[in-house]
Scaffold this active site. Structure first.
Site, PDB file in Angstrom:
ATOM      1  CG  ASP A   1      -6.324  -3.727  -3.472  1.00 26.01           C
ATOM      2  OD1 ASP A   1      -7.158  -2.839  -3.178  1.00 26.01           O
ATOM      3  OD2 ASP A   1      -5.099  -3.610  -3.280  1.00 26.01           O
TER       4      ASP A   1
ATOM      5  CG  HIS B   1      -5.734  -2.210   0.193  1.00 25.44           C
ATOM      6  ND1 HIS B   1      -4.850  -2.167  -0.859  1.00 25.44           N
ATOM      7  CD2 HIS B   1      -5.208  -1.413   1.171  1.00 25.44           C
ATOM      8  CE1 HIS B   1      -3.833  -1.361  -0.545  1.00 25.44           C
ATOM      9  NE2 HIS B   1      -4.029  -0.909   0.677  1.00 25.44           N
TER      10      HIS B   1
ATOM     11  CB  SER C   1      -0.945  -0.043   1.212  1.00 22.72           C
ATOM     12  OG  SER C   1      -1.920   0.957   1.151  1.00 22.72           O
TER      13      SER C   1
END
Length: 398
Positions: free
Chosen positions: A331, A364, A167
């Site tokens: 995601d 995610h 991320s």
């Protein structure tokens, strides 16, 4: 371009590693001013960090792990006074784990502007003797990378074997590859994107507005009023958490299940409502509002291609390291298409890049979880790095 084919039909690799055990957080102080992208500078600052494993004699086996939005330097292991506080990537880092601390010297560092030990809004401003609070400057991913480079200098590490993160941490790995190309041999960019979409910026803005419009926020000077914008933090976390999970995962975990049947009220009746409120309450207990505002802004600002007129290939051209890019099919915050944009830009530059698109149901958050196929991909890549290091050592031997 090597590519890992990762599907449910693949053979999972058994994870037999162990924890690094009890660890200790450290702090490094820097007295030289750090010039920030916003035009301000920090006259002095501290970085909280942890290390795992042993730095080899050549100082060539160091791996920097960069954290995401609400994580910290506590990547693996636990603390002696709090054995329940397990590092956020403990399933990834440790002896025998994908990032094997029997081979690598791993560094986790807390970003500037955080509230977990590095200098940030909750730290004392030397100019006033009070907490920085709302006066702490806005920082960027590039500012974090510059500060991390100074920490590497302090530790005597000229070049990292790898820089990795998921991320926001993956964005830092990209920035390292561009900003310090001669100081990094590999970049692992996991569940990331070359910049935030308008939708992602919108989510961040709604979360910030929840905090800033909380009556207890007081323009960021809530400590002066001996209060905290807990309601805003709760809502911000609830919004964020929705984006971390996939619709499939939410349906599987909660569906439309009720807690105690319909009561025709605005109290949490559905299990998903109760879960989100619980996550929001926990977050409001430990996180700082001014920190949240600044880290989400750093996310918004990240865009390497802004300096090249939107041309991502030109932006990534300075990189000389090899890359592993990993995406997860469900995601939707940083969709696989965004990772493929990174891969295409690297291929356009003829960079060495491997790409894995993992079929996973967790959204995610998958980059934090124990998907055996994902962990096998990372393990295989670090074994490749180790093999390259062995080959280099053999060539150098008389």
């Amino acid at each position: 371009m090597p590519s890992f084919a990762v599907t449910p039909g693949g053979t999972p690799a058994a994870e037999s590693g162990h924890s690094v055990g009890v660890v200790e957080a450290r702090r490094a102080r820097f007295d030289a001013p750090l010039e920030l992208a916003c035009g301000q500078s920090l006259p002095a600052y501290e970085l909280a960090y942890e290390t795992y494993g042993t730095l080899d004699q050549a100082r060539s086996n160091a791996v920097l792990v960069c954290h995401a939005l609400n994580a910290s330097h506590h990547v693996a292991g636990c603390y002696a006074d709090n054995p329940e506080d397990i590092g956020w990537w403990d399933n990834m880092v440790g002896p025998g784990k994908p990032l094997d601390t029997n081979r690598y010297f791993v560094i986790g560092v807390n970003n500037l502007g955080s509230c977990f030990g590095s200098t940030g809004p909750t730290s004392i401003n030397p100019a006033t003797g009070r907490s920085w609070g709302a006066d702490f400057p806005l920082v960027t991913v590039e500012d974090w990378v510059d500060a991390q480079a100074r920490l590497a200098d302090m530790l005597g590490i000229r070049q990292f074997a790898a820089v990795m993160g998921g991320s926001l941490g993956g964005m830092q790995a990209l920035a390292w590859a561009i900003r310090y190309p001669d100081r990094i041999r590999h970049a692992l960019v996991i569940a990331a994107a070359p910049n935030l979409s308008a939708q992602n910026i919108a989510f961040n803005e709604v979360a910030r507005q929840a905090i800033m419009t909380d009556p207890d926020f007081h323009d960021g000077r809530f400590e002066t009023f001996d209060t905290k914008p807990r309601r805003g933090l709760r809502v911000a976390r609830m919004i964020g958490h929705i984006t971390y999970l996939s619709d499939e995962q939410m349906e599987e975990k909660f569906g439309r299940a009720l807690r105690e049947g319909l009561r025709f009220s605005f109290a949490p009746e559905f299990q998903i409502e109760s879960y989100l409120r619980h996550q929001g309450e926990k977050f409001a207990d430990y996180y700082d509002a001014n920190t949240y505002l600044r880290i989400t802004k750093a996310l918004d600002y990240f865009d390497p291609a802004i300096a090249t007129g939107g041309d991502l290939a030109r932006a990534l051209a300075p990189a000389t390291c090899k890359f592993l890019v990993v995406a997860f099919t469900t995601d939707w915050r940083f969709a696989p298409a965004r990772s493929r944009q990174i891969v295409k830009a690297l291929v356009d530059n003829r960079h060495d890049v491997s790409y894995a698109e993992v079929i996973a149901s967790h959204g995610h958050d998958a980059f934090l979880l124990d998907d055996p196929r994902y962990l096998a991909v990372v393990r295989a890549y670090f074994e490749r790095i180790a093999a390259e290091g062995s080959a280099t050592t053999a060539k150098a031997a008389p």
